[in-house]
Scaffold this active site. Structure first.
Site, PDB file in Angstrom:
ATOM      1  N   THR A   1      -4.430  -8.987   0.590  1.00 38.95           N
ATOM      2  CA  THR A   1      -3.844  -8.910  -0.755  1.00 38.95           C
ATOM      3  C   THR A   1      -4.262 -10.114  -1.583  1.00 38.95           C
ATOM      4  OG1 THR A   1      -1.800  -8.896  -2.067  1.00 38.95           O
ATOM      5  CG2 THR A   1      -1.634  -9.807   0.173  1.00 38.95           C
TER       6      THR A   1
ATOM      7  N   HIS B   1       5.714  -0.533  -2.862  1.00 39.20           N
ATOM      8  CA  HIS B   1       5.251   0.166  -4.066  1.00 39.20           C
ATOM      9  C   HIS B   1       5.270   1.685  -3.906  1.00 39.20           C
ATOM     10  CE1 HIS B   1       2.975  -3.757  -5.363  1.00 39.20           C
ATOM     11  NE2 HIS B   1       4.276  -3.815  -5.584  1.00 39.20           N
TER      12      HIS B   1
ATOM     13  N   ASN C   1       0.831  -1.209   0.000  1.00 44.26           N
ATOM     14  CA  ASN C   1       0.000   0.000   0.000  1.00 44.26           C
ATOM     15  C   ASN C   1       0.863   1.255   0.000  1.00 44.26           C
ATOM     16  OD1 ASN C   1      -2.034  -1.821   0.150  1.00 44.26           O
ATOM     17  ND2 ASN C   1      -2.478  -1.493   2.319  1.00 44.26           N
TER      18      ASN C   1
END
Ligand code: BJW
Ligand code: ZN
Length: 242
Positions: A183, A115, A98
């Site tokens: 996820t 990310h 996230n």
């Protein structure tokens, strides 16, 4: 439901959480896939690419602008808070896909953002990089050097920050419990982290209302939401340490 964990609880000294969009769903942040993964009829997965950005930077920026404003006002939920609380009892590392910063906001101190971060903005050409909390009104925003700015996130076809990824692999290879929450595990290389943990004989626990690509590899799959289950999981540790 938790027998497997209760039996071994004193053996779990190094715990790694691998988290995804689902853990923030109960904070009002939409996930990518499924019914949530649409924005103005665009598939979120098609917007999260470097090609989409260069094809239509204004459109991709509109998506990020809207998400930034939602994320900045979002609060951590019981799932994030439970993970932060677990640090009182044992070593905890959070490997998150996230970009919303909610783990840090809830007090977790060891968070690796695989990310990137939606708060951080960088230039597509020069070295400019800064945390910016203001809304952008002229889109796409332009750097002082004259080139387009972008969020400092990792899109499809881009590499993860190498130091972050190296540390994520190391922590996964050394943990004895890996909890995978919220996820779909469809995006690589993040979805290989459970494999590193398994190679160390770690126990793998998945918390997700839906079956995922890797449910078959899990020692325990709990089909419920993270805000519901994570506080219960953490209270087992509390009980065993108090
Ligand atoms: C709940 C819940 C609740 C709901 N409680 N649970 C072919 C061509 C080119 C590349 C590739 C290729 N094949 C493979 C690749 C590699 C590619 C990839 O994996 N593609 C696949 C999709 C096929 N990966 C990459 O490109 C990565 N880079 C890379 O590999 O570099 C080397 C390379 C370079 C060049 C070429 C090839 C390789 C980079 C991946 C970057 C992903 N970026 C995004 C956007 C980030 C910025 C942003 O947020 O805007 O990251 S995409 C998006 O997916 C985002 C997420 O972090 C990521 C994962 O999604 P996540 O978190 O799992 O969310 P969902 O929505 O999928 O799932 C939510 C889950 O929660 C569901 O299971 C629900 O059931 C559950 N849930 N409510 C608990 N309350
Ligand atoms: Zn610049």
């Amino acid at each position: 439901m938790f027998e497997l964990i209760e039996e071994q609880i004193t053996n779990f000294k190094k715990i790694v959480f691998v988290t995804g969009a689902g853990i923030s769903q109960e904070s009002g942040i939409p996930t990518f896939r499924g019914k949530d993964g649409l924005w103005r009829n665009h598939d979120a997965m098609k917007l999260a690419t470097i090609d989409a950005f260069y094809d239509n930077p204004k459109l991709v920026w509109e998506w990020y602008n809207e998400r930034r404003m939602n994320i900045f006002q979002a609060q951590p939920n019981a799932g994030h808070k439970a993970i932060a609380e677990l640090e009182k009892y044992t070593q905890v590392v959070v490997l998150t896909q996230n970009i919303d910063g909610l783990h840090q906001k809830s007090g977790s101190s060891n968070v690796l953002e695989l990310h990137g971060s939606i708060v951080q903005i960088k230039c597509t050409v020069c070295n400019f990089k800064e945390e910016i909390l203001e809304e952008f009104f002229d889109l796409p925003p332009i750097c002082k050097c004259g080139n387009i700015l972008r969020p400092d996130v990792v899109w499809f076809g881009e590499s993860l920050p190498q130091d972050v990824w190296q540390n994520a692999m190391n922590f996964s290879s050394k943990c004895d419990l890996m909890v995978i929450a919220g996820t779909s595990l469809v995006v690589s290389p993040a979805n290989t982290l459970p494999i590193y943990a398994k190679q160390n004989n770690a126990t793998l626990v998945e918390i997700n209302p839906e079956i995922t690509e890797m449910s078959g590899e899990m020692d325990l799959s709990i089909r419920n939401t993270s805000a519901e289950i994570l506080p219960q999981l953490v209270s087992l540790f509390k009980k065993s340490y108090d």
